[in-house]
Design a protein around this motif. Sequence first.
Motif, PDB file in Angstrom:
ATOM      1  N   UNK A  29      14.968   8.863 -19.660  1.00 20.11           N
ATOM      2  CA  UNK A  29      15.324  10.220 -20.092  1.00 20.11           C
ATOM      3  C   UNK A  29      14.588  11.272 -19.278  1.00 20.11           C
ATOM      4  N   UNK A  30      13.303  11.014 -19.064  1.00 16.68           N
ATOM      5  CA  UNK A  30      12.479  12.010 -18.373  1.00 16.68           C
ATOM      6  C   UNK A  30      12.923  12.190 -16.923  1.00 16.68           C
ATOM      7  N   UNK A  54      14.034  12.788 -28.235  1.00 19.85           N
ATOM      8  CA  UNK A  54      13.957  11.393 -28.632  1.00 19.85           C
ATOM      9  C   UNK A  54      12.952  11.193 -29.747  1.00 19.85           C
ATOM     10  N   UNK A  55      13.361  10.335 -30.673  1.00 21.09           N
ATOM     11  CA  UNK A  55      12.524   9.971 -31.798  1.00 21.09           C
ATOM     12  C   UNK A  55      11.919   8.607 -31.501  1.00 21.09           C
ATOM     13  N   UNK A  56      10.600   8.518 -31.576  1.00 19.90           N
ATOM     14  CA  UNK A  56       9.948   7.224 -31.385  1.00 19.90           C
ATOM     15  C   UNK A  56       9.470   6.731 -32.741  1.00 19.90           C
ATOM     16  N   UNK A  57      10.092   5.641 -33.188  1.00 19.28           N
ATOM     17  CA  UNK A  57       9.717   5.089 -34.480  1.00 19.28           C
ATOM     18  C   UNK A  57       8.945   3.810 -34.295  1.00 19.28           C
ATOM     19  N   UNK A  58       7.979   3.607 -35.166  1.00 18.54           N
ATOM     20  CA  UNK A  58       7.254   2.355 -35.134  1.00 18.54           C
ATOM     21  C   UNK A  58       6.374   2.325 -36.348  1.00 18.54           C
ATOM     22  N   UNK A  59       6.097   1.145 -36.810  1.00 13.95           N
ATOM     23  CA  UNK A  59       5.278   1.023 -38.005  1.00 13.95           C
ATOM     24  C   UNK A  59       3.854   1.505 -37.711  1.00 13.95           C
ATOM     25  N   UNK A  78      11.204  18.562 -22.200  1.00  9.92           N
ATOM     26  CA  UNK A  78      11.613  17.353 -22.923  1.00  9.92           C
ATOM     27  C   UNK A  78      10.827  17.261 -24.222  1.00  9.92           C
ATOM     28  N   UNK A  79      11.421  16.574 -25.210  1.00  8.89           N
ATOM     29  CA  UNK A  79      10.709  16.424 -26.481  1.00  8.89           C
ATOM     30  C   UNK A  79      10.678  14.987 -26.945  1.00  8.89           C
ATOM     31  N   UNK A  80       9.487  14.566 -27.317  1.00 11.64           N
ATOM     32  CA  UNK A  80       9.325  13.239 -27.903  1.00 11.64           C
ATOM     33  C   UNK A  80       8.723  13.429 -29.286  1.00 11.64           C
ATOM     34  N   UNK A  81       9.428  12.930 -30.284  1.00 14.89           N
ATOM     35  CA  UNK A  81       8.987  13.081 -31.661  1.00 14.89           C
ATOM     36  C   UNK A  81       8.581  11.707 -32.176  1.00 14.89           C
TER      37      UNK A  81
END
Length: 705
Positions: free
Chosen positions: A296-297, A305-310, A435-438
């Motif tokens: 993406x970058x 973009x959403x970064x999900x993780x436990x 750019x955005x990373x959430x």
Amino acid sequence: MNAASQQLDKIPVTRLKGVGAALEKKLNSIGIATLQDLLFHLPFRYEDRSRVASIGSIAAGDTVQVQGEVMNADIQFGRRRSLRCTIKDNSGFLTLRFFHFSNAQKSSLAVGSQIRCYGEVRRGRSGLEIFHPEYRVVRDNEEVVVDNCLTAIYPATEGLGQARLRSIANQALAYLPAKDNAQQLEGSALQEFLPPQIIQKFHLHSLIDAIRLIHRPPLETPLSWLSEGKNPGQHRLSFEELLAHRLCMRRFKSDSQQQPAPNFADSPELLRRFLAQLPFTLTNGQQRAYKEISEDLARACPMLRLLQGDVGSGKTVVAALSALQAIAAGYQVALMAPTELLAEQHYANFCQWFEPLDINVGWLSGKTKGKHRVEQLGSVADGSCQLLVGTHALFQDEVIYKKLGLIIIDEQHRFGVHQRLALREKANQHALNPHQLVMTATPIPRTLAMSAYADLDNSIIDELPPGRIPVNTAIISNDRRDQVMQRIEQACKENSQAYWVCTLIEESEALECQAAEVTAEQLAQQLPEIKVGLIHGRMKPQEKAQIMQRFKQGDLQLLVATTVIEVGVDVPNASLMVIENPERLGLAQLHQLRGRVGRGSTHSHCILLYQNPLSNAGKQRLSVMRESTDGFYIAEKDLELRGPGQVLGTQQTGLMSFKVADISRDADLLDQVKEASEIVLEQYPEIVDPLIKRWLGDNENYANV
Ligand code: ADP
Ligand code: MG
């Protein structure tokens, strides 16, 4: 009535029979000004008034409609003044009781008159009674007519009763054209926007039918259908509402993708140097997530973009890799965390990681004042600060970035959806479209990801670093506090460390801190051999940092904390956590807290020390924590048990408060809605605006809240 010329959104309610200035004011107070508002004021449940029961056949607990002759109506002076009225039919007697009543009401219940009433029967002082029944006087010779559809119960307000609402809703419904004539509403706000292709494909009712069905469902409709979302009218409206929301989110996304953004080639050399200094190798999940971000970058339109993780899956390292890519290309990165404590931890981490690479890391919070602040702002403006870490202070107006290329937002769930969109707006003011990373603290249930986050692409780290041992969770009543103390003593004797978490009392941070102070004192007295420390949100950043440092070094064995430690704190030697009154917290938050232990190589324990008695719902929720340590599973359960508003923390801010739809109930609609939104965007772009306007109105501009 000729609907062709009727713009239902233009006709005021005062056009209806019986609506004068006083009633108009009441209706306005619940958001109803026009006939269209009235038609979209939907019932929240139904009652079956299709038959009149004989009084002799009813029992306590039944909700019934009965009709009888008034035998007497007297005011009773007891503990509370009440109006008591006895009626009879040819099978028995029944008492009606009113605690709020007017003189007019008393005189309408004249002895000998017939009244029809509806309500729930209970056993009272004088046999069977109904409190505050809905009733009306039946005129002489009036035939016993019963409703021919289920009776809608509407959200109402003081002085605006159900009977009145139903009567004016009936009048408004009469304005709707007959089924085969829906094109009459062409050009009006109640126009059918959905094309036949979509209506057929997803088996929907027409808008007009749906509105009729929802206000006046046929008798054979089961009463429970509304709560289960199976009323076909409701189904249609939920579908349309969810579609409107999704189209709105998609619009944000496509608008932003039209914007130019800087593109960063990846920088293998810097990356290699960074990875070489880490004491571990990346998991597959981390590598995959970074690869997606990196691609993406490298594109010239802004990443969302959403970064999900436990908890503990290692999102921070992925954020660091992303930051390096932007920095290597000569751009600045802003990393925002929701709390000062978490931001400080990130700052410490990133300094340690980036300074050996000659990258300049800066710090800014609301508390950065004076000379420091001026200097920091200066280095951001001249571009010498390459990574700025902090709280939401990073986006105050006076912070001017020279060349902001990437925004990283950690622990997104603490910020409302509105804030995220507002932030994007602000970032864009700098005309750079970064750019955005959430990053999320805990996984977001799929349904929420599909709706509230539909404007973001998704990356998931689906594994934990190797060697983690799941935390063992016990649910223990406060009556057994002594046992818990022994556990702490033992853990500390074995050179381990423990947390004691005091939870929020009535949403007051001050009280929470107080409670923590008292608890810390008590624990220090009760456990004289153990070194007890205290940390809470009202302490100065320096004090907090000092306490954390001492705990990390092992100078403190037991750390009493408020929920400030929820996020980010990393002390691998801590293997026991006691959470007091866990029933006050959401599951995602508990999971997040529990993630503070189980970071080392020993077995860890979490004790949920609840206050007796615990409701059934409370028990059910806590047992989810015992059953599972999987954040994705817990997130789904949290949503199921608490509803989306609570989970997202945006009840007041509105984005996720739907008029008709309910994300948990209507979860199975979301895939269809997604498919429909693609069809609309491709083939019927002209209906996007009107749909958004119908369902979101002026809220469309979320970013300006
Ligand atoms: P979260 O996803 O909850 O933000 P963090 O980024 O704070 O998790 O990482 C949790 C801990 O795991 C940190 O101590 C970090 O150094 C460590 N860690 C991260 N990635 C790995 C890995 N691949 N192998 C081992 N440990 C890791
Ligand atoms: Mg984190």
